[in-house]
Design an enzyme around this catalytic site. Structure first.
Site, short mmCIF file in Angstrom:
data_model
loop_
_atom_site.label_atom_id
_atom_site.label_comp_id
_atom_site.label_asym_id
_atom_site.label_seq_id
_atom_site.Cartn_x
_atom_site.Cartn_y
_atom_site.Cartn_z
N HIS A 100 1.59 5.46 15.91
CA HIS A 100 1.97 4.95 16.98
C HIS A 100 2.46 5.69 18.40
CE1 HIS A 100 5.30 5.83 14.55
NE2 HIS A 100 6.51 5.86 15.06
N ASP A 106 -2.16 -0.29 14.95
CA ASP A 106 -1.32 1.02 15.63
C ASP A 106 -2.77 2.07 15.92
OD1 ASP A 106 -2.06 1.81 13.13
OD2 ASP A 106 0.33 3.51 13.73
N ASP A 124 -3.09 3.05 10.94
CA ASP A 124 -2.21 2.08 9.82
C ASP A 124 -0.94 0.80 9.54
OD1 ASP A 124 -0.22 4.16 10.61
OD2 ASP A 124 -0.10 5.82 8.99
N ARG A 125 -0.29 0.60 10.95
CA ARG A 125 0.05 -0.16 11.29
C ARG A 125 -0.29 -1.34 11.47
NH1 ARG A 125 5.65 2.24 13.69
NH2 ARG A 125 5.90 3.92 12.72
C1 G6P Z 1 5.58 6.83 9.85
C2 G6P Z 1 5.63 6.65 8.10
C3 G6P Z 1 6.23 5.52 8.14
C4 G6P Z 1 7.65 5.38 8.74
C5 G6P Z 1 7.52 5.42 10.22
C6 G6P Z 1 8.85 5.66 10.65
O1 G6P Z 1 4.72 5.64 10.64
O2 G6P Z 1 4.02 7.06 7.82
O3 G6P Z 1 6.34 5.91 6.52
O4 G6P Z 1 7.99 4.56 8.67
O5 G6P Z 1 6.92 6.41 10.44
O6 G6P Z 1 9.77 6.86 10.73
P1 G6P Z 1 10.87 7.43 11.60
O7 G6P Z 1 11.39 8.27 11.33
O8 G6P Z 1 10.48 6.65 12.77
O9 G6P Z 1 11.83 5.94 11.22
ZN ZN Z 2 -0.16 5.07 12.19
#
Ligand code: G6P
Ligand code: ZN
Length: 543
Positions: A113, A277, A281-282
């Protein structure tokens, strides 16, 4: 044919929450990408002659690194590379391809993202043969290797054509298969969901608006929503994947998806709004006049998943990351199924899914998914929502409020302080850690601390232990504040403060979220001294 090129190591190639992410100019340094890719291969065993999947979200520098990766795979002895047309594969689609074609693993090029472009972010991540992100054992080995690497192998054939679907044998014998990026994924979605019911709902005038944010899901969403489900042309917007995402921040939240969000809150709102995103995946789910928090979305999807054909047999269990609200826990409790609390990062769900202990997983960071792949999956979440709405024949608003009535509401918000000085952020966390033993029993306004700890995860499957995964302050009555530093940023530190309050009383389910959490926000400030330590008066982003 194959060259061995000598190189000097970089000391900053430590994979974060989700692979190695840096600014494009960092990746453009001599041999930077090559060193990391060779370190991946050097950390693996038994891939000779096997298949490697390569795909990316189409961001700036994607094609260049894909060409390097293909040539390096050839020189290192892979038997086959499968790559999405144009070098494009959404992260969940890449996970599916790895599983479906029983590949050895995959390299996914994405910074999710984060913004893209010549001075923005790029990333490389390795996924193993279950289709999921490499576990820490492997990412640690990759990092160790990057620090000492002195050469890499690369074939010296010309760049391959990524835009022509088909198979060809490359000089040296490795097979290259360029595949349709959308086909296999769409077929999987058709197996899991009742496309007929959704098509019927749409034909009755139910309006959807999907914002692909000029990122990877555009072609997938066009095919699924407009071509297969019959949504009118224009239902999918910003569907052309662009290397810089049109200059936007491809993170599907009310802040970065403002236009869609405002439209959904307006008078002539469609029935259902959603977005995904950079790498697909989001997800963002927003009904007419109502934003569904990712934590609520996980709980609601879990509670209603049996309405979709792929989950009609019920769920084995639910998993969520620790900072995600406890809303899903209440569903698991009522159903008498397993509930697992993991550290942040989708990779921690892999073992639970592989072992058949969890069926649906989710994170507060807008990720939801299931055992159909080993990544979170934006379009999957959107389709499960649509399937549920089609079967129930109710609006998003009705489904959400009924869910709260049944299970109670977990008010939830995340306050992010972005680009904070790294040392200051570390000091803030260290300071919290040093208070852990003295906090229990202390009161902050109406709140009393019941327990405070530094979350550690004991994986029930492989028995590995992951420590220091976030500071939890639990108050009597079930409210809590969690503090952790983001593992995905590329400049400075991002402090995340997660706030949650449980409210069983349905006459109190309509309070504005920040107001409902005001006591907790004040307690977080007094405990962590956020303003003084970060030099910020307010969070940069509130979700
Ligand atoms: C990525 C990962 C997620 C995670 C997110 C936030 O999208 O794939 O699994 O929850 O990042 O991570 P952060 O360390 O930035 O809070
Ligand atoms: Zn993503």
């Amino acid at each position: 044919m194959n060259k061995s090129v000598s190189t000097t190591p970089y000391q900053d190639q430590k994979p974060g929450t989700s692979g190695l992410r840096k600014k494009v100019p960092v990746f453009q340094q001599p041999n930077y990408a090559e060193n990391f890719i060779q370190s991946i291969f050097d950390s693996l065993e038994g891939y000779q002659g096997k298949c490697l999947v390569i795909g990316g979200d189409g961001r700036y520098y994607n094609r260049e690194v894909i060409q390097k990766a293909i040539k390096m795979a050839a020189a290192n002895g892979f038997g086959k590379v499968m790559v999405g047309k144009g070098g494009i594969l959404s992260t969940p689609a890449a996970s599916h391809i790895i599983r479906k074609y029983k590949a050895f693993g995959g390299i996914i090029l994405s910074a999710s993202h984060n913004p893209g472009g010549p001075t923005e972010d790029f990333g490389i991540k390795y996924n193993v043969n279950n289709g999921g992100p490499a576990p820490e054992k492997i990412t640690d080995a990759i990092y160790a290797r990057t620090k000492v690497i002195d050469s890499y192998k690369i074939a010296d054939f010309p760049d391959v054509n990524l835009d022509r679907i088909g198979k060809e044998e490359l000089p040296g014998g490795m097979m290259l298969s360029v595949i349709d990026s959308v086909e296999d994924y769409t077929a999987l979605m058709e197996e899991l969901f009742d496309f007929g019911a959704i098509r019927n709902l749409i034909s009755l005038g139910f309006r959807i608006a999907f914002d692909a944010m000029s990122a990877v899901t555009g072609p997938y969403a066009k095919e699924i929503f407009e071509n297969r489900l019959g949504a009118p042309l224009g239902s999918v917007r910003n569907f052309m994947p662009l290397p810089d995402f049109g200059g936007h921040h491809p993170d599907p939240n009310p802040v970065h998806c403002k236009e869609l969000y405002d439209e959904m809150m307006g008078d002539d709102a469609p029935d259902f709004g959603a977005a995904s995103d950079g790498d697909g995946d989001r997800n963002l789910i927003v009904g007419r006049g109502i934003f569904v928090t990712p934590s609520d979305s996980l709980a609601i999807l879990a509670a209603n998943a049996n309405l979709a054909p792929g989950y009609s047999g019920g769920l084995a269990g639910i998993a969520r990351s620790m900072p995600t609200s406890g809303a899903a826990d209440r569903v698991a409790e009522k159903r008498g199924i397993g509930m697992y609390e993991t550290p942040t990062g989708w990779k921690f769900f892999g073992n639970l899914l592989d072992a058949g202990m969890a069926t649906i997983c989710g994170e507060e960071s807008a990720g939801t998914g299931s055992n159909h792949v080993r990544e979170k999956d934006g379009l999957w979440a959107v389709l499960l929502w649509l399937n549920i709405l089609a079967v129930r024949g109710e609006s998003v608003q009705d489904v959400v409020t009924q869910h709260w009535q049944t299970y109670g509401r977990n008010y939830y918000s995340r306050h992010d302080y972005e680009g904070v000085d790294t040392d200051a952020a570390n000091v803030l966390i260290d300071n919290l850690r040093s208070q852990l033993s003295t906090l229990p029993g202390k009161t902050f306004g109406v709140l009393t601390v019941e327990k405070a700890d530094d979350f550690a995860y004991h994986d029930p499957v492989d028995k590995s232990v992951s420590e220091h995964q976030g500071i939890r302050i639990l108050f009597t009555g079930g409210s809590r504040v969690v503090f952790r530093l983001s593992g995905t940023g590329t400049s400075g530190a991002t402090l995340r403060v997660y706030l949650e309050r449980y409210e069983p009383d349905s006459t109190r389910h309509n309070i504005e979220t920040q107001e409902a959490l005001a006591d907790l926000i004040a307690a977080a400030e007094s405990i962590a001294d956020i303003r003084k330590r970060t030099g910020r008066d307010a969070p940069s982003v509130i979700t």
